[in-house]
Design an enzyme around this catalytic site. Sequence first.
Site, PDB file in Angstrom:
ATOM      1  N   SER A 170      54.377  34.298  34.027  1.00  0.00           N
ATOM      2  CA  SER A 170      53.419  33.547  33.212  1.00  0.00           C
ATOM      3  C   SER A 170      54.183  32.648  32.224  1.00  0.00           C
ATOM      4  CB  SER A 170      52.483  34.521  32.494  1.00  0.00           C
ATOM      5  OG  SER A 170      51.420  33.845  31.871  1.00  0.00           O
TER       6      SER A 170
ATOM      7  N   ASP B 209      44.549  34.212  41.331  1.00  0.00           N
ATOM      8  CA  ASP B 209      44.842  34.096  39.899  1.00  0.00           C
ATOM      9  C   ASP B 209      43.815  33.147  39.283  1.00  0.00           C
ATOM     10  OD1 ASP B 209      45.977  33.470  37.368  1.00  0.00           O
ATOM     11  OD2 ASP B 209      48.001  33.758  38.135  1.00  0.00           O
TER      12      ASP B 209
ATOM     13  N   HIS C  70      45.950  37.397  37.647  1.00  0.00           N
ATOM     14  CA  HIS C  70      47.136  36.932  36.931  1.00  0.00           C
ATOM     15  C   HIS C  70      48.002  38.089  36.459  1.00  0.00           C
ATOM     16  CE1 HIS C  70      49.680  34.172  34.780  1.00  0.00           C
ATOM     17  NE2 HIS C  70      49.473  34.804  33.646  1.00  0.00           N
TER      18      HIS C  70
END
Length: 361
Positions: A144, A305, A338
């Site tokens: 991320s 995601d 995610h």
Amino acid sequence: MPTQQLTLFTDSELSLTLGGSLKNITVCYQTYGKLNPEKNNIILICHALTGDAEPYFDDGEHKGWWQNFMGPGMALDTDKYFFICSNVLGGCKGTTGPMSINPDTGLPYGGDFPQITVQDIVKVQKSLLDQLKITHLYAVIGGSFGGMQATQWAISYPDFMDYVINLCSSLYMSAEAIGFNHVMRQAIVQDPNFNQGHYYQGHYPEQGLATARMLGMLTYRTHIQLTKAFGRAIKQEGNLLGDYFQVESYLSYQGKKFLERFDANSYLQLTRALDLYDPAIGYANALEALTRIKAKYTLVAVTNDQLFKLVDLEKSKQLLEKAGINLQYDEITSDFGHDAFLVDYEFFAPKIRRGLGEMAE
């Protein structure tokens, strides 16, 4: 072992990408494993948005944010590698950020803290490694927001590492993702206690930060996972105007829990740094920046995601390929969306091992 601290830029200033500067920057960091005699087994871990310098604990009592991925014999093998992880500039876990004292006023920076970028964060990390006399990294890895940092490392210091692993992060935030971040920031700045970021001597904007966290949680998981976990179950003694459904109770709990470990000003800083990330900063275009990368690059996408959408990861893949990067690209479908890179060990472990050159491609 308690986190360690160093003060950097004591004789010079860090000039920030968007203007302004900082001096006497304190960095909080942690190390794991043992440095080998050749000093060629060092891996830098870059944490995600609300992470910190402690992804792992070996005391059997505490759990770090990457606890299930690290340890002897794990994908991030503490018997094989020497790991370093630092809290990012602008954070609230020991590294200089909005909660730190502004030398010009003697009070916390608060809303006066200058806006930082991923490029600034990476410069501070590099200064930390210089201070520790580390001249080369085996790898840089992050998921991320950490994936953006790992990418920027490969651009800014192309000869400094052999491998880069980017988990669940595109090269840019999409308009939709920026929109989510905007709504979260508005929840904070519209809180009556926000006081333009100068709330440390008064009441904290707790409701705004908790609301921001609740929205963020919805982008980190998938509707499939939420349906499996909660469905339309009703909370016992639910309040029609409050937490009536179990999913509402879960989100409220997550929002309140977040207040114990994070600062609203840091949340504003780091979500905006996410929005602003652009590998082209300082170069003619993104392609020119990416062609600087020499490390073997691993990119892993989660097909469902809801924050870093698959279409954006695919565009990133194409741009990296166009830049001639030695790229390994993989996709996974996970109910965790995610957050999969934090919890889906069975899928990510072999991808990480291969990304570290341990397995054939």
